[in-house]
Design a protein around this motif. Structure first.
Motif, PDB file in Angstrom:
ATOM      1  N   UNK A 341      -6.346  14.618  -5.150  1.00  0.00           N
ATOM      2  CA  UNK A 341      -7.238  14.216  -4.057  1.00  0.00           C
ATOM      3  C   UNK A 341      -8.216  13.104  -4.455  1.00  0.00           C
ATOM      4  N   UNK A 342      -8.932  13.302  -5.580  1.00  0.00           N
ATOM      5  CA  UNK A 342     -10.015  12.368  -5.928  1.00  0.00           C
ATOM      6  C   UNK A 342      -9.460  10.988  -6.285  1.00  0.00           C
ATOM      7  N   UNK A 343      -8.378  10.947  -7.053  1.00  0.00           N
ATOM      8  CA  UNK A 343      -7.791   9.659  -7.465  1.00  0.00           C
ATOM      9  C   UNK A 343      -7.339   8.878  -6.221  1.00  0.00           C
ATOM     10  N   UNK A 344      -6.650   9.571  -5.313  1.00  0.00           N
ATOM     11  CA  UNK A 344      -6.148   8.882  -4.113  1.00  0.00           C
ATOM     12  C   UNK A 344      -7.321   8.402  -3.253  1.00  0.00           C
ATOM     13  N   UNK A 345      -8.282   9.299  -3.024  1.00  0.00           N
ATOM     14  CA  UNK A 345      -9.402   8.953  -2.135  1.00  0.00           C
ATOM     15  C   UNK A 345     -10.179   7.753  -2.691  1.00  0.00           C
ATOM     16  N   UNK A 346     -10.457   7.785  -3.998  1.00  0.00           N
ATOM     17  CA  UNK A 346     -11.262   6.693  -4.552  1.00  0.00           C
ATOM     18  C   UNK A 346     -10.496   5.368  -4.489  1.00  0.00           C
ATOM     19  N   UNK A 347      -9.176   5.402  -4.657  1.00  0.00           N
ATOM     20  CA  UNK A 347      -8.413   4.152  -4.577  1.00  0.00           C
ATOM     21  C   UNK A 347      -8.277   3.650  -3.141  1.00  0.00           C
ATOM     22  N   UNK A 348      -8.050   4.582  -2.196  1.00  0.00           N
ATOM     23  CA  UNK A 348      -7.931   4.159  -0.796  1.00  0.00           C
ATOM     24  C   UNK A 348      -9.245   3.483  -0.366  1.00  0.00           C
ATOM     25  N   UNK A 349     -10.384   4.119  -0.691  1.00  0.00           N
ATOM     26  CA  UNK A 349     -11.674   3.558  -0.269  1.00  0.00           C
ATOM     27  C   UNK A 349     -11.978   2.265  -1.044  1.00  0.00           C
ATOM     28  N   UNK A 350     -11.748   2.295  -2.359  1.00  0.00           N
ATOM     29  CA  UNK A 350     -12.084   1.141  -3.214  1.00  0.00           C
ATOM     30  C   UNK A 350     -11.257  -0.094  -2.881  1.00  0.00           C
ATOM     31  N   UNK A 351      -9.939   0.081  -2.729  1.00  0.00           N
ATOM     32  CA  UNK A 351      -9.074  -1.083  -2.483  1.00  0.00           C
ATOM     33  C   UNK A 351      -9.277  -1.611  -1.071  1.00  0.00           C
ATOM     34  N   UNK A 352      -9.508  -0.705  -0.115  1.00  0.00           N
ATOM     35  CA  UNK A 352      -9.788  -1.146   1.259  1.00  0.00           C
ATOM     36  C   UNK A 352     -11.081  -1.980   1.267  1.00  0.00           C
ATOM     37  N   UNK A 353     -12.110  -1.487   0.583  1.00  0.00           N
ATOM     38  CA  UNK A 353     -13.384  -2.200   0.531  1.00  0.00           C
ATOM     39  C   UNK A 353     -13.217  -3.563  -0.122  1.00  0.00           C
ATOM     40  N   UNK A 354     -12.486  -3.593  -1.235  1.00  0.00           N
ATOM     41  CA  UNK A 354     -12.283  -4.853  -1.958  1.00  0.00           C
ATOM     42  C   UNK A 354     -11.547  -5.860  -1.069  1.00  0.00           C
ATOM     43  N   UNK A 355     -10.502  -5.385  -0.376  1.00  0.00           N
ATOM     44  CA  UNK A 355      -9.729  -6.284   0.485  1.00  0.00           C
ATOM     45  C   UNK A 355     -10.618  -6.871   1.585  1.00  0.00           C
ATOM     46  N   UNK A 356     -11.497  -6.039   2.146  1.00  0.00           N
ATOM     47  CA  UNK A 356     -12.363  -6.528   3.228  1.00  0.00           C
ATOM     48  C   UNK A 356     -13.408  -7.508   2.692  1.00  0.00           C
ATOM     49  N   UNK A 357     -13.954  -7.222   1.524  1.00  0.00           N
ATOM     50  CA  UNK A 357     -14.991  -8.109   0.958  1.00  0.00           C
ATOM     51  C   UNK A 357     -14.381  -9.463   0.579  1.00  0.00           C
ATOM     52  N   UNK A 358     -13.183  -9.421  -0.021  1.00  0.00           N
ATOM     53  CA  UNK A 358     -12.540 -10.674  -0.461  1.00  0.00           C
ATOM     54  C   UNK A 358     -12.162 -11.528   0.741  1.00  0.00           C
ATOM     55  N   UNK A 359     -11.692 -10.886   1.819  1.00  0.00           N
ATOM     56  CA  UNK A 359     -11.241 -11.655   2.984  1.00  0.00           C
ATOM     57  C   UNK A 359     -12.412 -12.058   3.893  1.00  0.00           C
ATOM     58  N   UNK A 360     -13.647 -11.688   3.483  1.00  0.00           N
ATOM     59  CA  UNK A 360     -14.798 -11.973   4.337  1.00  0.00           C
ATOM     60  C   UNK A 360     -15.386 -13.343   4.006  1.00  0.00           C
ATOM     61  N   UNK A 361     -15.560 -14.173   5.062  1.00  0.00           N
ATOM     62  CA  UNK A 361     -16.004 -15.543   4.832  1.00  0.00           C
ATOM     63  C   UNK A 361     -17.506 -15.729   5.102  1.00  0.00           C
ATOM     64  N   UNK A 362     -18.235 -14.634   5.379  1.00  0.00           N
ATOM     65  CA  UNK A 362     -19.679 -14.776   5.646  1.00  0.00           C
ATOM     66  C   UNK A 362     -20.388 -15.195   4.365  1.00  0.00           C
TER      67      UNK A 362
END
Ligand SMILES: Cc1cc2nc3c(=O)[nH]c(=O)nc-3n(C[C@H](O)[C@H](O)[C@H](O)COP(=O)(O)OP(=O)(O)OC[C@H]3O[C@@H](n4cnc5c(N)ncnc54)[C@H](O)[C@@H]3O)c2cc1C
Length: 406
Positions: A341-362
């Motif tokens: 549970x913990x490994x999956x949850x932390x990766x789903x949240x972490x990689x989703x966050x990273x993808x959104x921050x990297x693709x953000x042009x603000x």
């Protein structure tokens, strides 16, 4: 003629890299496996695919346990340095060296075509595995403490447990009635192989750009594989370009780091999404790999996370059988869910966050991103901690990922 009524210990639905590796681990441990897949398997591949997987040392240990590493190693390229660059032309970035934490490499880059060929060859040699393909899982029921799985070609398979490694549109997940959170990123990853005039020095470089990351990952000699993420409409424009124009676009994005580029394979594209299942188990059924979680390719974590699922599942099932337990019981499946549970949850949240921050042009987010990279480069202790966590997360990795036997 082969009977269409089959008895097995375990049905594994989905023979992608995860389902194949899991079949090999459980088949070697003596379980009677019925592996089914909707598609006819590709014939053995002697050319590298443009899509590759950067696999960390723990994942390589899991592959070693499947018995394919001796054949695969010569086709895998070590990853010794990892660079993350912010694509603003001023060279802000951070460089991680495996040697600085006492490792020869972080892992290896392996073409998907070679990985699947090696796994298919391996399962063909394990007597306790029966591989049915094409045999698409249609549905399953549970009767008298057994799973009864039915395939579209009319097979019925009875087993103590069904495992869904049947990818993002998992039928096992649907029949088990397990909800999944889904998000379409509106992005596509383009992949291809390139040859270049300068050496890559076993360095994988990920540029963070507004449309998504652009990454080149070392292959044998002066070759690299590319993962280039763009918003879907932009990716379609690039894919419609003439070969020389596409080559030039890659040339521009590598910033001259690899010298002159030549395209060595036709570009392919893959739609990107986030998927996270609400649970990993239901009565006599369990999900692993992309049936349970799909990540953006940023950070190259997807199959690494999946190989930790299958290692953990193989260990949980084998341990239960050694203790004489029912391998499909709720108690046993709950152990797997707790471990993952913990490994999956932390990766789903972490990689989703990273993808959104990297693709953000603000501008504000861009500045924060650059500050983060600068900070990491300046504080070696933090950088080393990040590398250690990347290779050996502070959670139960299990025996196989640590290089121990099943
Ligand atoms: C561009 C890109 C780059 C990536 N790079 C990396 C990387 O560098 N490192 C990394 O760790 N990960 C990476 N990943 C992630 C990795 O490629 C995937 O996680 C992995 O390939 C998925 O494997 P899988 O076995 O879970 O699923 P799949 O490969 O999708 O396999 C699912 C299988 O199930 C079968 N199936 C489906 N439905 C049924 C049914 N009803 N009955 C029977 N069979 C069925 C399918 O035919 C298929 O064979 C990347 C992903 C992308 C898109």
């Amino acid at each position: 003629m082969q009977s269409k009524d089959i008895n097995a210990d375990i049905v594994i639905s989905g023979a992608g890299p995860a389902g194949l590796a899991l079949s090999a681990l459980l088949g070697q441990a003596g379980f009677d496996i019925a592996l089914i897949d909707a598609e006819i398997p590709a014939p053995p591949q002697d050319k590298p695919s443009g899509r590759t997987a950067a696999l960390l040392n723990g994942s390589v240990n899991v592959l070693k346990a499947t018995g394919i590493w001796d054949d695969l190693k010569s086709r895998a390229t070590p990853l010794k340095i990892m660079k993350i660059m912010d694509d603003n032309g001023d060279n802000i970035g951070v460089e991680f060296h495996a040697s600085s934490i006492g490792h020869e490499q972080f892992g290896y880059n392996i073409p998907n075509s070679f990985l699947k060929s090696a796994l298919l060859a391996r399962i063909g040699k394990i007597k306790t595995i029966r591989h049915f393909a094409p045999a698409k899982l249609q549905s399953y029921d549970i009767e008298n403490g057994k799973v009864i799985a039915r395939t579209e070609d009319g097979r019925t398979i009875r087993a103590a447990l069904i495992i869904g490694t049947d990818g993002r549109n998992s039928i096992v997940r649907a029949v088990a009635n397990i909800d999944a959170k889904k998000h379409d990123y509106g992005q596509m990853a383009m992949t291809c192989l390139i040859e270049h005039t300068k050496p890559h020095n076993f360095t994988s470089t990920e540029f963070h750009r507004p449309g998504g990351p652009f990454t080149f990952v070392p292959m044998p000699g002066n070759q690299s594989s590319i993962v280039w993420v763009e918003k879907t409409d932009d990716a379609k424009k690039y894919l419609a370009m003439k070969r020389e124009e596409f080559e030039k676009a890659i040339q521009d994005r590598t910033k001259g780091m690899l010298g002159t580029i030549t395209l060595k394979s036709n570009p392919e594209s893959w739609p990107l999404m986030l998927l996270s299942s609400e649970s990993l188990t239901s009565p006599r059924a369990v999900l692993a790999a992309e049936a349970a979680h799909v990540l953006s390719p940023i950070g190259a974590q997807g199959l690494n996370l999946s190989l930790r699922d299958i290692a953990s599942l193989a260990e949980t099932i084998t341990d239960a059988a050694r203790l004489g337990e029912d391998i499909g019981s709720g108690t046993v499946l709950a152990r797997y869910e707790r471990r993952r549970r913990a490994d999956i949850k932390s990766h789903v949240i972490g990689i989703d966050g990273l993808n959104r921050v990297v693709a953000n042009d603000m501008t504000f987010i861009k500045d924060l991103r650059r500050l983060g990279l600068k900070g990491m480069e300046k504080i070696p202790a933090f950088k080393n901690f990040t590398m250690h966590q990347g290779l050996n997360p502070d959670m139960d990795q299990g025996r196989l990922a640590n290089g121990q036997p099943l």
